[in-house]
Design an enzyme around this catalytic site. Sequence first.
Site, PDB file in Angstrom:
ATOM      1  N   GLY A  29      -0.478   4.574   0.247  1.00 21.75           N
ATOM      2  CA  GLY A  29      -1.203   5.771   0.667  1.00 21.75           C
ATOM      3  C   GLY A  29      -0.363   6.550   1.658  1.00 21.75           C
ATOM      4  O   GLY A  29       0.859   6.387   1.712  1.00 21.75           O
ATOM      5  N   HIS A  68     -20.375   9.032   7.091  1.00 19.80           N
ATOM      6  CA  HIS A  68     -20.173  10.475   6.922  1.00 19.80           C
ATOM      7  C   HIS A  68     -21.493  11.129   6.567  1.00 19.80           C
ATOM      8  O   HIS A  68     -22.188  10.681   5.681  1.00 19.80           O
ATOM      9  CB  HIS A  68     -19.144  10.710   5.814  1.00 19.80           C
ATOM     10  CG  HIS A  68     -18.567  12.079   5.853  1.00 19.80           C
ATOM     11  ND1 HIS A  68     -19.289  13.177   5.488  1.00 19.80           N
ATOM     12  CD2 HIS A  68     -17.335  12.528   6.208  1.00 19.80           C
ATOM     13  CE1 HIS A  68     -18.514  14.254   5.624  1.00 19.80           C
ATOM     14  NE2 HIS A  68     -17.329  13.883   6.049  1.00 19.80           N
ATOM     15  N   ARG A 115     -14.096   8.318  14.435  1.00 22.70           N
ATOM     16  CA  ARG A 115     -12.934   9.156  14.135  1.00 22.70           C
ATOM     17  C   ARG A 115     -13.363  10.601  13.969  1.00 22.70           C
ATOM     18  O   ARG A 115     -14.380  10.887  13.344  1.00 22.70           O
ATOM     19  CB  ARG A 115     -12.259   8.671  12.858  1.00 22.70           C
ATOM     20  CG  ARG A 115     -11.056   9.485  12.463  1.00 22.70           C
ATOM     21  CD  ARG A 115     -10.360   8.940  11.242  1.00 22.70           C
ATOM     22  NE  ARG A 115     -11.178   9.000  10.043  1.00 22.70           N
ATOM     23  CZ  ARG A 115     -11.434  10.101   9.360  1.00 22.70           C
ATOM     24  NH1 ARG A 115     -10.950  11.257   9.777  1.00 22.70           N
ATOM     25  NH2 ARG A 115     -12.187  10.069   8.276  1.00 22.70           N
ATOM     26  N   ARG A 164     -19.844  13.529  13.446  1.00 21.44           N
ATOM     27  CA  ARG A 164     -20.352  12.835  12.268  1.00 21.44           C
ATOM     28  C   ARG A 164     -21.424  11.798  12.585  1.00 21.44           C
ATOM     29  O   ARG A 164     -22.432  11.725  11.907  1.00 21.44           O
ATOM     30  CB  ARG A 164     -19.189  12.139  11.562  1.00 21.44           C
ATOM     31  CG  ARG A 164     -18.235  13.121  10.951  1.00 21.44           C
ATOM     32  CD  ARG A 164     -17.036  12.434  10.362  1.00 21.44           C
ATOM     33  NE  ARG A 164     -16.219  13.441   9.677  1.00 21.44           N
ATOM     34  CZ  ARG A 164     -15.086  13.177   9.071  1.00 21.44           C
ATOM     35  NH1 ARG A 164     -14.610  11.953   9.052  1.00 21.44           N
ATOM     36  NH2 ARG A 164     -14.407  14.132   8.475  1.00 21.44           N
ATOM     37  N   HIS A 216     -17.811   5.816   5.114  1.00 28.68           N
ATOM     38  CA  HIS A 216     -16.694   6.682   4.780  1.00 28.68           C
ATOM     39  C   HIS A 216     -15.360   6.152   5.291  1.00 28.68           C
ATOM     40  O   HIS A 216     -14.339   6.246   4.628  1.00 28.68           O
ATOM     41  CB  HIS A 216     -16.986   8.049   5.394  1.00 28.68           C
ATOM     42  CG  HIS A 216     -15.885   9.024   5.244  1.00 28.68           C
ATOM     43  ND1 HIS A 216     -15.384   9.356   4.018  1.00 28.68           N
ATOM     44  CD2 HIS A 216     -15.186   9.745   6.145  1.00 28.68           C
ATOM     45  CE1 HIS A 216     -14.419  10.242   4.184  1.00 28.68           C
ATOM     46  NE2 HIS A 216     -14.259  10.480   5.456  1.00 28.68           N
ATOM     47  N   LEU A 243      -5.752  11.638   8.182  1.00 27.66           N
ATOM     48  CA  LEU A 243      -4.487  12.006   7.545  1.00 27.66           C
ATOM     49  C   LEU A 243      -3.392  12.055   8.598  1.00 27.66           C
ATOM     50  O   LEU A 243      -2.271  11.609   8.397  1.00 27.66           O
ATOM     51  CB  LEU A 243      -4.633  13.358   6.840  1.00 27.66           C
ATOM     52  CG  LEU A 243      -5.730  13.435   5.785  1.00 27.66           C
ATOM     53  CD1 LEU A 243      -5.772  14.826   5.158  1.00 27.66           C
ATOM     54  CD2 LEU A 243      -5.509  12.387   4.705  1.00 27.66           C
ATOM     55  N   GLY A 259       0.844  -1.196   0.000  1.00 27.35           N
ATOM     56  CA  GLY A 259       0.000   0.000   0.000  1.00 27.35           C
ATOM     57  C   GLY A 259       0.874   1.240   0.000  1.00 27.35           C
ATOM     58  O   GLY A 259       1.902   1.291   0.683  1.00 27.35           O
ATOM     59  N   SER A 290     -17.205  17.848   1.564  1.00 25.38           N
ATOM     60  CA  SER A 290     -16.464  18.097   2.804  1.00 25.38           C
ATOM     61  C   SER A 290     -17.387  18.551   3.929  1.00 25.38           C
ATOM     62  O   SER A 290     -18.311  19.319   3.742  1.00 25.38           O
ATOM     63  CB  SER A 290     -15.396  19.154   2.579  1.00 25.38           C
ATOM     64  OG  SER A 290     -14.875  19.530   3.813  1.00 25.38           O
TER      65      SER A 290
END
Lengths: 225, 250, 644
Positions: free
Chosen positions: C42, C266, C442, C337, C408, C448, C40, C284
């Site tokens: 990412g 989300h 989260r 969320r 999400h 990120l 991976g 967003s």
Amino acid sequence: MSWLTDTLTSTLGRKVIMSLTGLFLILFLVVHLAGNLQLITDPTGEAFNVYAHTMANNPLIQVVSIGNFFFILLHIITSIMLTMKNKKARGVNYSVGGKSSTWASRNMGALGTVILIFLVVHLKGFWFKSKSGQLEMIEYGGVEYGDLYGVVNAAYSNIWYTLFYVVCMGLMAFHLSHGFQSAFQTLGLNHKKYTPIIKGVGKVFSIVIPIAFAIIPIWMFAQNA
Amino acid sequence: MNLKLKIWRQENANSKGGFEEFQMKDVSVDSSFLEMLDQLNYQLEEEGKDPIHFDHDCREGICGMCSLYINGEPHGPTQTTTCQLHMRSFKDGDTIVIEPWRATAFPVVKDLVVDRTSFDNIIQAGGYISVNTGGTTSDANEILIPKEVANEAMDAATCIGCGACVAACKNASAMLFVSAKVSHLGLLPQGKVEAKKRAENMVAQMDAEGFGACTNTGACSAQCPKEISLTNIARLNREYLSAKFTSDNN
Amino acid sequence: MKLDAKIPEGPIAEKWTKHKFDVKLVNPANKRKYDIIVVGTGLAGASAAASLAELGYNVKAFCFQDSPRRAHSIAAQGGINAAKNYQNDGDSVFRLFYDTVKGGDYRSREGNVYRLAEVSVNIIDQCVAQGVPFAREYGGKLDNRSFGGAQVSRTFYAKGQTGQQLLLGAYSALSRQVANGKVKLYPRTEMLDVVMHEGQARGIVTRNLITGEIESHAGHAVLLCTGGYGNVFYLSTNAMGSNVTAAWRAHKKGALMANPCYTQIHPTCIPVSGDHQSKLTLMSESLRNDGRVWVPKTKEMAEKVQKGEVKAADIPEEERDYYLERRYPSFGNLVPRDVASRNAKYVCDEGRGVGPTGLAVYLDFADAIKRDGESTIEAKYGNLFDIYAKITGENPYKVPMKIYPAVHYTMGGLWVDYNLSTNIPGLYALGEANFSDHGANRLGASALMQGLADGYFVIPYTIGDFLAKQPYDHFNEDHESFKKTEEEVKGRIEKLLSIKGSKPVDYFHKKLGKVMWDYCGMSRDAEGLKKAKGMVQEIKEEFWKDVKVIGSNEELNMTLEKAGRVADFIELGELMIDDALNRNESCGGHFREEYQTEEGEAKRDDENFSYVAAWEYQGEGKDEVLHKEDLKFENVKLTQRSYK
């Protein structure tokens, strides 16, 4: 010198050669036009013949003219090399062509080829004749001059020759319309404030100069008709 | 809506390939272009035929994986990525011609899938700032960067590396891609340090990969889904020339 | 099996520093003797591969995309949190730690989260040094915004493309190491199994997606940085290729899967428009800073809207229900969320949803445009409005946006200890692929942060402790364990190709997704979960009997790739259901209908469920065994979350 040859043979280097030689030829057009306008301003042909004579005998002009030929050649050779590389880079062509750019910008090579043909005809008809002593002589104030005016005048009494000349100037307009601003872009001369000005000047230049060139044969043809 | 599709089929990199025609019925105007192809593939799979291979991943217009040259335009008629192209951009009864990106540096892998490793190779030649991961890097605010400069760098950095510029360019030139990276890094103080070497090496790699030369037609920028500006190409020209004539690199 | 998280002793603020000192180091000259496999590319994978290569290890990096730059981290929009306190608004490492533990509804490890908050500041420094063009203020300093309901402005951003810019930063660092010869890249290569010998991970078996070749790669350590498994729901905001295969293969080789039922839904996604839909697009969360969420007050009105008889603008103010503002006066539209998502579901379940399907709520900018002017709103959200207009064909400046929750992010994942090591020695999990930092929910702009923290600042230290104890020689690819695993992989592929059934892979994926969404989605109950378990088992049976995989192995075959992934999703789905059924409480993204307060909020059971549920695979068709890692809270006081 490897860095220099590296630079000049890279795609960017070749583009710079195209740009610089192009800009030189643009300058040449202006000088050439200034001389040619004497064909109109003095219908007797004296001014033009004297001018042509002076140009042919001035050593500095001689050097510049050799340079001019060299740059034309370099412009052509470089463009051929770039075109070959570009064709190879595409590989397989699309079945549906793209249209997201101006017609002139996509056809610089074809336009350039027509201009090259024009150049050959043009040089053969005027320049080669004067260089190889085929001109008739004419006397102004006791001095003998080659009568280039006579040759030009004769050529432009021919409708086909005149038309050919005018059409080629039209195509040159398209070549210039892309070439002028493209030359600056290639040199990296791009700025929010100045690029619009360069583009504007380029547009005006690419219209005015070919029109001015084209007016001469039209005017002379009209005089002779 | 009903459509006629003419799609490029090619078994693998070495086979010849050609167009195959498909009739599509009852396509929703709300579906995306790729969803329309999904629908076609579902039908093909049901019929036991090999589905059409095309690259796609995020389907949000950011990963740069999707491609497709649609009716003479990379990513189709709107200035966006193919995954964000919706069928409402077409009319009932339209014929849609779909081709892969065409460039020697992007060889076809299968059907509409091409290999864009050449872009990675160009980045590896210098598309980075040479800093190691550091636990004690200087504070992020130590070097001030004018907002305008940061924004300009961001506008260049927004390139998704999809290759539409190469596909659109009649010369298959990668200048817009390379210039976007050179601009992004070269505009920032952190990236200025090795700006010269970067421009030289990335251009050399671009040439070595077999991309064509830029003839300033502007098709790349006109077709770029992220609207990367041509001023970046001018900047690259400038940086490259100044690097070649002033740097110590022989 | 006893689960040891290996959290260092001592005060929370000193744990990481102490641990960094305590771990064994590998001599710089010896680092080149170790080979590390990173799966991976990412944020977690690229940053880990680059950082480890910089240290001197030999790295092999794998991704299924055509370039490492395309990993799905790229799609993150909003931003990245860091406790820099640049805005002088009271932020600190402790506050970020506290917010993250609270936001995770007290189901994460204090030690891990504190470390995350601690290294968050380094991430920003590192990214700026790398050339990430974060947004700036006029004075040239970094700009911040408040995000996802946080009470401080600690989110750094690069337009609406923060994930892209951070990933390109990590990708450039990775590219630099490729050029240095320290990383070898394997794009369009999918990991299909972990190779085990004597209880330790020795390497992986991969499939070259172009040629179909099955290959082995040996190494001293294997890092799985393979993201989340949201695509188990078929429709999610994940990329089409995002999958659980690497993690699931590891799980079947003995790695524990922790908290698989924790799924983040989300709240602000573009609603589903029809059967053709292949994925959902996120808008967003920052939109909720200015947009007001509402539905019609009455079912009757909503029905008229659904039929298109009434337009949103024609509904008078007193007929509208701004339900988030009404129910949560202090947080209003900025509730976390999970709360926002669940409330959207409730109003739609009541029949008050809008849009042709009735599965949407309005996100209205009319007031914000009236207050700040269209140009201000355009400057803030212009690109998001453009995306919305492109997808829906509606102009959000004129008519309210329609949004609906979508899957999400998955908080669950491979169980890891403080060192990010799974219970299998030599096998690590980083980023979304592990379970560790976000608990049951989260916070925005934290994914990120975690991916990069794991890759840049945690694994480079912790892996040394393991490698220092390893001999330089590792098994090479000729070892019998590799041959055996290759055969297993080949056998599986042959089986998929040989079924030659009647239904395409997507048929099963869609069917699975619907079951998971209906019964194991935004809210769950025991009865539904039990029913769903049976349904998933049926899907599994049908899949292995009737799936139709076109083509052969020896070519680019995206149907075959998808088939393998969907097969794993089906098995994971069953485990998610088991986990949701086991957790008799509501917390964060896991909402059990039976366990709610009188006000309809999630009701935790700290006494009985304050643990990490780590599942151990037992073999085909057998129920998995649950292992519990108790969570200890010494620095944060457990409270019922309240956003009233």
